[in-house]
Design a protein around this motif. Structure first.
Motif, short mmCIF file in Angstrom:
data_model
loop_
_atom_site.label_atom_id
_atom_site.label_comp_id
_atom_site.label_asym_id
_atom_site.label_seq_id
_atom_site.Cartn_x
_atom_site.Cartn_y
_atom_site.Cartn_z
N GLU A 163 -8.69 -3.46 -11.09
CA GLU A 163 -8.07 -2.26 -11.65
C GLU A 163 -8.85 -1.71 -12.83
O GLU A 163 -8.52 -0.66 -13.37
N SER A 201 -5.39 -7.92 -8.43
CA SER A 201 -5.11 -7.19 -7.20
C SER A 201 -6.05 -7.69 -6.11
O SER A 201 -7.21 -7.99 -6.38
N GLN A 203 -6.89 -5.82 -3.64
CA GLN A 203 -7.29 -4.61 -2.93
C GLN A 203 -8.76 -4.54 -2.52
O GLN A 203 -9.09 -4.20 -1.39
N ARG A 224 -1.38 -10.35 -14.54
CA ARG A 224 -1.80 -9.35 -15.52
C ARG A 224 -1.46 -9.82 -16.93
O ARG A 224 -0.30 -10.14 -17.21
N GLU A 226 -1.04 -8.18 -19.47
CA GLU A 226 -0.65 -7.03 -20.30
C GLU A 226 0.51 -7.46 -21.17
O GLU A 226 1.44 -8.12 -20.71
N LEU A 234 5.92 -8.37 -15.25
CA LEU A 234 5.72 -9.82 -15.30
C LEU A 234 4.23 -10.07 -15.48
O LEU A 234 3.40 -9.24 -15.08
N GLU A 241 -0.33 -5.56 -0.39
CA GLU A 241 -1.35 -4.52 -0.40
C GLU A 241 -1.93 -4.26 1.00
O GLU A 241 -2.85 -4.93 1.43
N GLU A 400 8.09 3.29 -10.93
CA GLU A 400 7.02 3.05 -9.95
C GLU A 400 7.25 1.75 -9.18
O GLU A 400 7.33 0.68 -9.76
N ILE A 401 7.31 1.88 -7.87
CA ILE A 401 7.47 0.69 -7.03
C ILE A 401 6.21 0.48 -6.18
O ILE A 401 5.87 -0.64 -5.83
N ARG A 407 -9.28 5.87 -0.69
CA ARG A 407 -10.39 5.28 -1.44
C ARG A 407 -11.63 6.15 -1.38
O ARG A 407 -11.84 6.87 -0.41
N GLY A 448 4.95 -3.63 -5.57
CA GLY A 448 5.37 -4.75 -6.39
C GLY A 448 6.58 -5.42 -5.74
O GLY A 448 7.63 -4.79 -5.60
#
Ligand code: 4AD
Ligand code: MG
Length: 477
Positions: A163, A201, A203, A224, A226, A234, A241, A400-401, A407, A448
């Protein structure tokens, strides 16, 4: 042979002898034991004749005690259950001291139960949540399997930051104490010969596979670092994905909407008792809340509404215009500024889904500057605005879900993007190579898993839908 309570209720083998094993919820009048074995939210009433048991055995039947009860299954005359077990043989498998066991029949706050996460499975609420969690995981696999996707296991330890947000947990086996002493770090001496981290991720790896297998999805833990202590974040969460070759952003939106609807429908079809319980629970919780914070619709009605209606689809530019024209904005009720280019805050997203549209919304065409490097650049618009083919799916109560995009499949454009985002070519050469060798348009998203469970169960704190939440300053259990 032990019978599971869920089967007894389903098959009702009245007149036969059965054995159940489980945990005592309540014991009334020295006669009625309500037993849960976790197979369903329903408890089985075990009727004992106190003449058959001595005082000391009866004393051991406490909330939480583990028992095995054998006897005939009979139609029940009491209200609230259609069958009961007339116990002829009772065995105490595990005592539970009522003076020490923290989970008593009284209502406990969710905060209190979080501190007792090893025991909270024993409550109706968490039993229901984790049964629903299982069914939703199964629904995800069913949805993708039925559509011909391949389940891909992307690595958990990686050397890349998918990300580009730098919010990663370092993975190392270097001796940190030694480093603290000497002040020297030689990453070439680290286990992998370079710096590595827990994945944020799957991805990028999913894209590599999609460019050969066509349709893949990952479903695994992501991490994450964060430092956001919110009810929706979390440090360790599960993400789904999908990545699809030849899909564009519109196909991607259709897939996201179909996937969400399928999961909701699956839960309603397979978790009826649990969802009815959670709906009641929410109604009772809401009674303690100010009127404007209560749900306007009961849980199952909300889920049905989402399943049966098209999601709203708007562009980021339209979303910003709606916000700017809202009374909420004019009355200066947003805490954060609103203008084209902002990374929408949760208050903005919630205004759009909860106040303005009151249903799920898909927003596309975000400013390139606030989104990840891999998103496909759109044509620059007449006013010179640079956007990417990104999409976020927002739902009421959660925000946001799903986040995803088409891409960037064009080698030169992607290379330029990597430069802008300071991503060294030698870190991501493998990703770039797929754009040199038979590149094609493709798209995917991340959902998520815990946010999905929150949405389906009506639980309002993400810590209550994962067995052992990892959040800043907290990794107990
Ligand atoms: O929007 P995000 O960051 O997107 C990605 O990671 C992309 N690589 C996905 C993709 O296109 N394949 O995260 C995707 C979703 C979010 O919409 C949100 O539901 C969830 O993951 N999520 C979190 N859930 C719980 N705690 C966190 N800290 C989360 N961060 C993201
Ligand atoms: Mg996102």
């Amino acid at each position: 042979m032990r019978s599971e309570i869920v089967k007894l209720f389903a098959e009702q083998p009245v007149g036969t002898e059965v054995t159940v094993k489980g945990w005592v919820r309540t014991f009334r009048n020295d006669q009625f034991i309500s037993v849960s074995d976790g197979s369903t939210i329903r408890t089985l009433q075990v009727v004992i004749n106190k003449e058959n048991h001595n005082e000391s055995t009866l004393k051991r039947i406490q909330t939480g005690t583990c028992i095995a009860a054998t006897g005939r299954l009979e139609k029940s005359l009491g209200k609230g259950q259609d069958i009961e077990l007339i116990c002829s043989q009772l065995e105490i498998l595990g005592d539970c001291d009522p003076n020490e066991f923290p989970i008593q029949m009284k209502r406990h706050s969710l905060e209190f139960l979080r501190e007792k996460a090893h025991l909270r499975f024993r409550t109706n609420t968490f039993g229901a949540v984790f049964r629903v969690r299982h069914h939703l995981a199964f629904a995800i696999h069913k949805f993708f399997n039925d559509r011909g996707f391949f389940y891909l296991h992307s690595p958990i330890i990686t050397g890349s930051d998918a990300e580009g947000a730098g919010e990663m947990f370092r993975v190392t086996n270097l001796d940190l104490d030694e480093i603290a002493k000497t002040g020297k770090v030689d990453y070439s001496q680290d286990f992998f010969g370079k710096t590595t981290n827990l994945t944020v991720s799957g991805q990028l790896e999913a894209e590599l596979a999609a460019l050969a297998l066509g349709k893949v999805y990952t479903f695994g833990p992501t991490f994450r670092a964060e430092n956001s202590n919110t009810s929706r974040h979390l440090a360790e969460f599960w993400m789904i994905e999908p990545e699809v070759a030849f899909n564009d952003i519109y196909d991607n939106m259709d897939l996201g909407e179909a996937c969400l609807k399928f999961c909701l429908k699956y839960a309603m079809d397979n978790c009826k008792d649990d969802l009815e319980f959670l709906q009641e629970r929410e109604i009772n919780e809401d009674k303690q809340k100010p009127v404007d914070e209560r749900q306007s619709m009961p849980l199952l009605e909300r889920l049905n509404m989402v399943v049966n209606n098209d999601f709203v689809r708007i562009t980021y530019t339209e979303a910003i215009d709606i916000l700017l024209q809202s009374n909420h904005y004019k009355k200066k009720k947003f805490k954060y500024p609103v203008e084209w280019g902002i990374d929408m805050q949760s208050e903005h997203e919630r205004y759009l889904v909860e106040k303005h549209f009151q249903k799920p919304v898909i927003i596309t065409g975000y400013p390139a500057a606030i989104k990840a490097f891999y998103m496909r650049m759109n044509e620059t618009d007449a006013s010179g605005r640079k956007t990417v083919a990104a999409m976020d799916i927002l739902v009421p109560g959660i925000g946001e879900i799903i986040g995803g995009s088409q891409r960037e499949e064009r080698y030169d454009v992607l290379l330029e993007k990597c430069k802008q985002f300071n991503i060294p070519e030698d870190h991501i050469w493998w990703y770039l190579e797929t754009r040199k060798f038979g590149t094609c348009p493709h798209a995917g998203f991340g959902m998520g898993f815990e946010r999905l469970i929150m949405f389906v169960t009506g639980m309002t704190n993400i810590r209550d839908v994962i067995p052992f939440p990892r959040t800043p300053q907290n990794a107990e259990f």
